[in-house]
Structures are given as C-alpha cells and as structure tokens.
Design a protein around this motif. Structure first.
Motif, PDB file in Angstrom:
ATOM      1  N   TYR A 120      -6.391  -2.340 -10.526  1.00  0.00           N
ATOM      2  CA  TYR A 120      -6.809  -2.454 -11.912  1.00  0.00           C
ATOM      3  C   TYR A 120      -7.756  -1.319 -12.294  1.00  0.00           C
ATOM      4  O   TYR A 120      -8.668  -0.988 -11.539  1.00  0.00           O
ATOM      5  CB  TYR A 120      -7.514  -3.796 -12.166  1.00  0.00           C
TER       6      TYR A 120
ATOM      7  N   GLN B 224      -7.657  -7.201 -17.967  1.00  0.00           N
ATOM      8  CA  GLN B 224      -8.144  -5.940 -18.532  1.00  0.00           C
ATOM      9  C   GLN B 224      -9.575  -5.694 -18.081  1.00  0.00           C
ATOM     10  O   GLN B 224     -10.365  -6.626 -17.897  1.00  0.00           O
ATOM     11  CB  GLN B 224      -8.110  -5.975 -20.054  1.00  0.00           C
TER      12      GLN B 224
ATOM     13  N   ARG C 228     -12.788  -3.326 -19.401  1.00  0.00           N
ATOM     14  CA  ARG C 228     -13.221  -2.532 -20.558  1.00  0.00           C
ATOM     15  C   ARG C 228     -14.622  -2.014 -20.316  1.00  0.00           C
ATOM     16  O   ARG C 228     -15.574  -2.802 -20.203  1.00  0.00           O
ATOM     17  CB  ARG C 228     -13.185  -3.362 -21.832  1.00  0.00           C
TER      18      ARG C 228
ATOM     19  N   ALA D 188     -14.627  -7.696 -17.674  1.00  0.00           N
ATOM     20  CA  ALA D 188     -13.278  -8.060 -17.270  1.00  0.00           C
ATOM     21  C   ALA D 188     -12.783  -9.238 -18.102  1.00  0.00           C
ATOM     22  O   ALA D 188     -13.557 -10.125 -18.454  1.00  0.00           O
ATOM     23  CB  ALA D 188     -13.252  -8.426 -15.797  1.00  0.00           C
ATOM     24  N   SER D 189     -11.517  -9.231 -18.404  1.00  0.00           N
ATOM     25  CA  SER D 189     -10.927 -10.323 -19.155  1.00  0.00           C
ATOM     26  C   SER D 189      -9.511 -10.569 -18.670  1.00  0.00           C
ATOM     27  O   SER D 189      -8.920  -9.733 -17.990  1.00  0.00           O
ATOM     28  CB  SER D 189     -10.923 -10.012 -20.649  1.00  0.00           C
ATOM     29  N   GLY D 190      -8.990 -11.710 -18.997  1.00  0.00           N
ATOM     30  CA  GLY D 190      -7.620 -12.035 -18.631  1.00  0.00           C
ATOM     31  C   GLY D 190      -7.486 -12.698 -17.279  1.00  0.00           C
ATOM     32  O   GLY D 190      -6.443 -13.284 -16.981  1.00  0.00           O
TER      33      GLY D 190
ATOM     34  N   CYS E 276     -18.878  -2.956 -17.454  1.00  0.00           N
ATOM     35  CA  CYS E 276     -17.434  -3.152 -17.363  1.00  0.00           C
ATOM     36  C   CYS E 276     -17.173  -4.643 -17.491  1.00  0.00           C
ATOM     37  O   CYS E 276     -17.500  -5.414 -16.584  1.00  0.00           O
ATOM     38  CB  CYS E 276     -16.890  -2.615 -16.053  1.00  0.00           C
TER      39      CYS E 276
ATOM     40  N   TYR F  72     -14.701   5.462 -14.917  1.00  0.00           N
ATOM     41  CA  TYR F  72     -13.705   4.392 -14.944  1.00  0.00           C
ATOM     42  C   TYR F  72     -14.158   3.227 -14.075  1.00  0.00           C
ATOM     43  O   TYR F  72     -14.614   3.417 -12.948  1.00  0.00           O
ATOM     44  CB  TYR F  72     -12.369   4.885 -14.417  1.00  0.00           C
TER      45      TYR F  72
ATOM     46  N   GLN G 102      -3.208 -11.096 -19.796  1.00  0.00           N
ATOM     47  CA  GLN G 102      -3.128  -9.830 -19.073  1.00  0.00           C
ATOM     48  C   GLN G 102      -4.542  -9.392 -18.683  1.00  0.00           C
ATOM     49  O   GLN G 102      -5.437  -9.358 -19.511  1.00  0.00           O
ATOM     50  CB  GLN G 102      -2.477  -8.760 -19.947  1.00  0.00           C
TER      51      GLN G 102
ATOM     52  N   GLY H 199      -9.900   0.473 -15.836  1.00  0.00           N
ATOM     53  CA  GLY H 199     -10.256   0.466 -17.238  1.00  0.00           C
ATOM     54  C   GLY H 199      -9.803   1.748 -17.905  1.00  0.00           C
ATOM     55  O   GLY H 199      -9.209   2.623 -17.270  1.00  0.00           O
ATOM     56  N   GLN H 200     -10.089   1.853 -19.201  1.00  0.00           N
ATOM     57  CA  GLN H 200      -9.668   3.022 -19.976  1.00  0.00           C
ATOM     58  C   GLN H 200     -10.614   4.201 -19.818  1.00  0.00           C
ATOM     59  O   GLN H 200     -10.232   5.340 -20.109  1.00  0.00           O
ATOM     60  CB  GLN H 200      -9.566   2.641 -21.456  1.00  0.00           C
TER      61      GLN H 200
END
Length: 124
Positions: free
Chosen positions: A113, A3, A5, A24-26, A22, A95, A1, A115-116
């Motif tokens: 997309y 993400q 962060r 990114a992964s997934g 920031c 964000y 998934q 982030g949190q």
C-alpha cells in the motif's frame, strides 16, 4: 478500498520542523508495519523510517537519525513523521506506505500500500 492519505507537507526554512500525517481508511492498519519513503528529483526512492504494528520497533535511514521520529496511533489509524532540523537535502515527495510483512516494507521497499505523496521543500 484501502487508502493512505498524507498531509502536512509544505515549504520550510532550513533548521525548521514539519510533522507529516498519514491517515489510513478502508481497512484497519493496526496490524501492519508502516513507513515513510521519499523521492527527490533525479534520485531513487528511499526508506526514511518504519514502525512495527504496535510501535515497539522502529527503523531509520542513517541520514535522518536523531532528527526524524516516526510514531503511530492505532486508535486513529494514523502514522506520523516528526521532522526536525530540516536540511535542503530533505526536499522530496514523502510517501506513506504499509505492508503486513516487515521485510517487504523495510528491506525490499515493495510494500503493498502506498499513499499519493506530499511535497516537502526545505529552503536554504
């Protein structure tokens, strides 16, 4: 998934600097334009800065031009926001965002997309 962060937020005095990251992964975001938005209490979310997939084009809100710099390292799947000469009015949750289509990121402000978010507080 996939993400996004964010990190690097915090409390800083006016005139100080912070660098947001920031990660990114997934999935690989090297083909995605990416950007930073912010939202202060009681205010609408606004685009702060954006960068094209290869980093050749950037866009900044008028309020941060000359103070903030967006950059990316596609090898690390990471985008950065260097914030200098910070002002109390820069206080907000920041964000990270990404979308394959530049206009959705920059013009429409509706990237796929998000982030949190990370809190940035600038004291006077």
């Amino acid at each position: 998934q996939a993400q996004l962060r964010e990190s690097g937020g915090g409390l800083v005095q006016a005139g100080g600097s912070l660098r947001l990251s920031c990660a990114a992964s997934g999935r690989t975001f090297s083909s995605y334009p990416m950007g930073w938005f912010r939202q202060a209490p009681g205010k609408e979310r606004e685009l702060v800065a954006a960068i094209s997939s290869l980093g050749r084009n950037t866009h900044y809100a008028d309020s941060v031009k000359g103070r903030f710099t967006i950059a990316r390292d596609n090898a690390k799947n990471t985008v950065y926001l260097q914030m200098n000469s910070l002002k109390p009015e820069d206080t907000a949750v920041y964000y990270c965002a990404a979308d394959l289509v530049w206009v959705r990121l920059v013009d429409a402000g509706t990237p796929d997309y998000w982030g949190q978010g990370t809190q940035v507080t600038v004291s006077s």
